[in-house]
Motif scaffolding. Sequence first.
Motif, short mmCIF file in Angstrom:
data_model
loop_
_atom_site.label_atom_id
_atom_site.label_comp_id
_atom_site.label_asym_id
_atom_site.label_seq_id
_atom_site.Cartn_x
_atom_site.Cartn_y
_atom_site.Cartn_z
N LEU A 206 -6.13 6.97 11.13
CA LEU A 206 -6.76 7.05 10.05
C LEU A 206 -7.49 5.52 9.62
CD1 LEU A 206 -4.06 8.86 8.12
CD2 LEU A 206 -6.16 10.02 8.54
N SER A 207 -8.55 5.65 9.30
CA SER A 207 -9.21 4.28 8.87
C SER A 207 -8.85 4.04 7.45
CB SER A 207 -10.68 4.21 9.29
OG SER A 207 -11.23 3.13 8.95
N LEU A 208 -8.08 3.20 6.96
CA LEU A 208 -7.85 2.68 5.50
C LEU A 208 -8.32 1.68 5.32
CD1 LEU A 208 -4.32 4.42 5.08
CD2 LEU A 208 -6.52 5.62 4.80
N THR A 209 -9.02 1.31 4.01
CA THR A 209 -9.44 -0.11 3.68
C THR A 209 -8.12 -0.72 3.24
OG1 THR A 209 -9.55 0.51 1.21
CG2 THR A 209 -11.32 0.91 2.60
N ASP A 210 -8.34 -2.14 3.54
CA ASP A 210 -7.28 -2.90 2.81
C ASP A 210 -6.77 -2.68 1.56
OD1 ASP A 210 -6.97 -4.46 5.31
OD2 ASP A 210 -8.36 -6.30 4.74
N GLU A 211 -7.55 -2.60 0.70
CA GLU A 211 -7.17 -2.16 -0.63
C GLU A 211 -6.35 -0.83 -0.93
OE1 GLU A 211 -9.12 -1.41 -5.00
OE2 GLU A 211 -10.29 -1.71 -3.41
N ARG A 212 -6.89 0.06 0.15
CA ARG A 212 -6.09 1.20 0.05
C ARG A 212 -4.40 1.13 0.70
NH1 ARG A 212 -3.43 4.86 -1.29
NH2 ARG A 212 -3.41 6.89 -1.04
N VAL A 213 -4.50 0.37 1.85
CA VAL A 213 -3.35 -0.06 2.39
C VAL A 213 -2.32 -0.73 1.73
CG1 VAL A 213 -2.10 -1.52 4.39
CG2 VAL A 213 -4.43 -0.08 4.81
N HIS A 214 -2.94 -1.62 0.88
CA HIS A 214 -2.25 -2.53 -0.14
C HIS A 214 -1.57 -1.36 -1.14
CE1 HIS A 214 -2.11 -6.89 0.49
NE2 HIS A 214 -3.45 -6.43 1.05
N SER A 215 -2.19 -0.56 -1.72
CA SER A 215 -1.90 0.35 -2.69
C SER A 215 -0.94 1.35 -2.19
CB SER A 215 -3.15 1.28 -3.28
OG SER A 215 -2.78 2.55 -3.93
N LEU A 216 -1.26 1.86 -0.92
CA LEU A 216 0.05 2.80 -0.43
C LEU A 216 1.12 1.77 -0.33
CD1 LEU A 216 0.77 5.32 1.08
CD2 LEU A 216 -0.33 4.64 2.97
N PHE A 217 1.11 0.67 0.31
CA PHE A 217 2.31 -0.17 0.44
C PHE A 217 3.10 -0.32 -0.97
CE2 PHE A 217 4.18 -4.34 0.28
CZ PHE A 217 5.37 -4.30 1.34
N ASP A 218 2.31 -0.50 -1.99
CA ASP A 218 2.95 -0.80 -3.43
C ASP A 218 3.36 0.54 -3.97
OD1 ASP A 218 2.27 -3.25 -3.37
OD2 ASP A 218 0.46 -3.21 -4.67
N GLU A 219 2.92 1.67 -4.00
CA GLU A 219 3.55 2.79 -4.40
C GLU A 219 4.67 3.48 -3.71
OE1 GLU A 219 0.29 6.10 -2.67
OE2 GLU A 219 -0.03 5.29 -4.62
N THR A 220 4.59 3.08 -2.25
CA THR A 220 6.01 3.56 -1.59
C THR A 220 6.91 2.47 -1.46
OG1 THR A 220 4.96 2.96 0.50
CG2 THR A 220 4.49 5.11 -0.31
N ALA A 221 6.91 1.28 -1.96
CA ALA A 221 7.69 0.18 -1.77
C ALA A 221 8.03 0.07 -0.22
CB ALA A 221 9.05 0.32 -2.78
N GLY A 222 7.28 0.44 0.59
CA GLY A 222 7.50 0.38 2.10
C GLY A 222 8.39 1.34 2.46
N VAL A 317 12.48 4.78 -5.00
CA VAL A 317 11.21 4.42 -4.66
C VAL A 317 10.25 4.64 -5.79
CG1 VAL A 317 9.63 4.48 -2.89
CG2 VAL A 317 11.80 4.70 -2.20
N PRO A 318 9.28 3.54 -6.09
CA PRO A 318 8.53 4.06 -7.26
C PRO A 318 7.72 5.17 -7.40
CG PRO A 318 8.28 1.55 -6.18
CD PRO A 318 9.18 2.31 -5.28
N ILE A 319 7.24 5.68 -5.94
CA ILE A 319 6.37 6.79 -6.06
C ILE A 319 7.44 8.19 -6.63
CG2 ILE A 319 7.10 7.28 -3.62
CD1 ILE A 319 4.00 8.25 -3.36
N VAL A 320 8.55 8.16 -6.12
CA VAL A 320 9.50 9.09 -6.53
C VAL A 320 9.88 9.11 -8.05
CG1 VAL A 320 11.91 10.13 -6.25
CG2 VAL A 320 10.54 9.20 -4.16
N GLN A 321 10.14 7.73 -8.71
CA GLN A 321 10.19 7.28 -10.02
C GLN A 321 9.02 7.96 -10.97
OE1 GLN A 321 10.65 3.43 -11.23
NE2 GLN A 321 11.61 3.93 -13.01
N ARG A 322 7.63 7.92 -10.41
CA ARG A 322 6.68 8.29 -11.16
C ARG A 322 6.34 9.76 -11.15
NH1 ARG A 322 4.22 3.72 -8.51
NH2 ARG A 322 3.33 4.88 -6.89
N ALA A 323 6.90 10.54 -9.93
CA ALA A 323 7.24 11.98 -9.94
C ALA A 323 7.97 12.45 -11.13
CB ALA A 323 7.40 12.28 -8.59
#
Length: 871
Positions: A206-222, A317-323
Motif C-alpha cells: 500500500l502506498s500511503l502519503t506521509d500525512e496518512r501515515v501520521h494520521s494512522l499512527f495517531d488514531e491507533t496510538a501505534g 486505544v484512541p481509535i477504540v475510544q472514539r468508536a
Amino acid sequence: MKDTHPEMRRQDMPPWHTRRPRLLTAMNETQARLIVLQAGRGFGKSMLIYDWMGNQKAERDLVWVPLDATITSPQLFWDLVLTVADFADTDTDTAAGTDTDAGTDTPAAEERQPGWQRAYGHLRRSTRPITVVIDGGERLALAGVGEEVARILRLVPDLRLVVASRNPGIVETLDPDHYLDAAVITEEALAFTLDDVRAAAAARRLSLTDERVHSLFDETAGWPHAVGLVLREIEAGGTARATGIRVQNSLRSALRAASGTQPRHVFMTVAALGRGDEARALAVGVPAEQWKSATASLEQAGFGWWSSTENGHFRVVPIVQRAARAELEATHPGDLKAIDGRMSRHLSDSKDHAGAFLAALDAEEWDLAERILIRNYALIVAAFMEGQPVMPRRRFSARKNLFLAVFAGVEQYSHGRHFAAARYFATVIALAEAQRFTDHGRTSAERVLAQGFLLIGARLSGLYAVVPRALDRFLALLARADDPHHDLSFLEEIIGVQTATTALYLGDTQAARSLLAGSVRWKDDGEINSTTFHWLSLRALVEVADGDHAAARATLRHLWSVPAPERLLNSFYAVPAHTAEAILAIERGDLDAAGVELDATRAHWATMEHWPITLAVRVRLTWKQHGAAAALGLLDDDMRQKKHRPNISPFLTATLTALRMDLLLADLRNAEAEALAQAEQGSRYAPLAAAILRVHLVQGRSAEALSGARKLHHGGDVGHSDAIGVLLLAASASLRLGEESTASDYFQAALRISRRTAQIDPFAFMVRDDFLRLSAAEADEEANAAWLSTVAETVASQPAYVTLEHPRVGLTRRERIVLSHLAGDRTLAEIAAELNVSVNTVRNQTASIYRKLGVTRREDAVPAARRARML
C-alpha cells in the motif's frame, strides 16, 4: 533435544507483526536469561517471538510452550511442558512401565515426582543450552507455577526463559527477589513507531502519503492490532473516509459483543477513560463493580490493557475510544455530555488542565472551557506543545470552535505537521474576525484572547499579510480591555514574546526589543518558568540580530546562570539562545563552539519555527569551515527538506536569497548570481538589496553599486550588521572609482558602528585587498585605531571569502584547449584522438597545466581553473 515448538505456518503470520527489526535486535543483544514481553492483546507478542525464534542460531535448543484457557492447574502446565519438549523416554522398559529403584532417575520414579522436578531432571541432563518460550505467560499465576519456573531457571545455568504475558506483574511473579537480570519489553516498545507503520503498509503493498501515515499512527496510538485493522480496510479498496467509517463500525460491533450484560457501563468506561483508574471511573459515574467488569471485558477482547509503567491505570486505544463515543452519542447522548462534564471537573481538580479543557469542550460547557483556558493558558499550551493531549475530532459551534482550532493547530505545529497547523490557524483567523463583528465593538477579555490567538495563528500559518494589522489591533484592544479580574495578565507576557517573535521575522529588530522590554516582569524568585525562559532566550537572539552583541552576551550569561528545569534547557524554548551563542562564537572565530551550539538545535529542526535564522547561521559556519560550494549544498539540501513548510516571512525569505547570492559570487558562479539579482531587483529588504549591490560591484558596475549603497545607507531602515556591510560595499565601490578619500570615510563609519556593537565578521567578507588598503590608513579617532587593530588581527586569521580580482595563469593555446577537454568527462586517450596527437603529448601538457595551477590532479585542476576564470 530437538526444536519442538508447534509448527506455525508462515503465511498465517501477519507481516506487520513480524517485521520489527529494532525489537529483534534488542532481543538478540540482551544477555539477560529472562526476557519478558509484557503487553495487552494485539501487540504482536507471539508473532515477534516466533520471528525471533526463526532467526536463532542452531547451538541452542528451542522449546515453545503455548498456554491457553485449558491449563487450569500446575499439573496440566508441567504435563504440557514435558509433552511439547518431547521429554518422554523412548526406552522399551519405559514403554512397558518397568519399575526400578525409586532413588534412581528412572521413568517410574519420575512419574511419582512433582512436575517441576521431572522437568528439572531432564533439563539438568541436557548437553546443549536450552531456551524455553512460554506464550500466554499470565497463566504462570497459577498457584505456585511461577515460583517453580523461577526455581528451575536459577538451578540450570544454561537455561533462558522468554515469556509473553498480558500480566504486568509477571516479572515479580517469576523473580520476586530480583535474583535474575530481566529484560522487559513493554507495550511502549512493542507499539509501532511511524517507521513500523510505513513498513506495515509497504508489506501490504500500500502506498500511503506521509500525512496518512501520521494520521494512522495517531488514531491507533501505534497499537499493532488497530494498524492491521485499518490497513486491511484500505487494502479492501475503501476511500479514507469510508475506511474510517467501516473501521469504527467494526469496533463498535466488537465492543457491543464484548460488553456482555452491561453494555452501557462498558461504553461509558471506554468513552471516558482513554487512560485512567478507578477514581476516574467513579468520578464520571461508573460504579466500582461495573468498572472492574468493564475493564476485564475490554482486556479479554484486546481493546485495552493495564499499563506496565503506570501502576493502576487502564489504557484504551484512541481509535477504540472514539468508536465508544460514537456509539454513546448515537444511543445515549445525554450520558456522553454528562461524562465529559464530570471528567472536566475531575481533571481540573487533579491539575490536568489540558485534559480538563478538552473535556469541557466535549461537554460543550463553554463557560467552563473559557474559565479553564484563561486561568491556565500557559500550562495548557505547554502540555499541547509536548504533544501529550490528543485533540478530539469533533465539530462545535462557530464561536467556541475558536479554542479547539487554536490548540489543534498548536499540537499539529509541535509535531512538525506544518500544513495541518496552517489549516487550523486559518480557521482561527476566520473565527476571530467573525467574532469581531458579532461583538459590536465590545472589548471583553474573551475578545482580546481571540485577537491574540489570531495574531499567533497568522504568523504560524505564514499569513504575513494579516500580521501587521492583527498586531496593531491586538495592542489597541489590550490597552482598553474590560478585565476587572485581571484574567489577561498572563496574556501580556505570552503575547509580548510572541509579538516580538513576529517583529523579528519581519526584520523590525527595534520593535522586537521594545516589545520584549515591556512584556515580562523579571523576578529573581527561584526557578524560572517556560514563558520567562523563552523571553530571555528570544531576547538574546533579537539583540544579536539587531547587532548589539554586547547586550546579547549579557543576556545569555543571565539565562544560563538562573536555575531552570532540564525540560526547558532541552526544549525548543532554548533554540533561540543556542542560535545566538553560535552567532557570537562565529564572530569571535571559535567555529568548533559554534558547531556545538548549532548541534543542540538539531533535535528541533523538524518543528523549529525560526529555522530560516538557524539555517542561515549553519550555512555561514559551513562557508567558513568548508568553503562556498559546501555551504551552497547545505543551503539547497535543507531548503528542499522544508519545501512543505508554511510560508516564511518575506524578510526571512529575502535573507536566505541574499545569502545564496553571496555564496554564488564566492563560488565564482557570477552568471547565476547575476540572473538571481535581476529576478530580485527592487527588493525593499536591506539584506537582499545589499547582496544585489555586491553583484553590481563584482560585475564591474561600481558607480551603480555606490549609488545604491548611498541610498540604502541614508534610508535609515537598516540594522547594524547590514549597515556595516553597506558601508564596506560603498568603500570598495569608491576605491574602484578612484575616490580614496570617500572610501576611507565609509570605512571609518563602518568601523565606528562595529566598535559600538562589537561586530567584526562583516569585515571578513569584505574584498581582502580593499580591507588591507583601507586599514593601512590612519584611523580618524584614537578609539577606532585600537579597535581597528583587533579587527585586522581577526580578519588576518581567516581566509578571504570574497575576491574580485583573480590571477591570470599563463597557459599556451594548446594547453587551454586541453584544459577545456579536462573539464568534461573524456579520458586522456579520447582527448589525444580528438586533437590528433599522442597520449604522451596530452599527458605532458596536462602535467604543465597542473603545475601552473598549483595542483596535482584533475579533480583539483578544474575548480582551480574556474576560480581563475579560465573556464
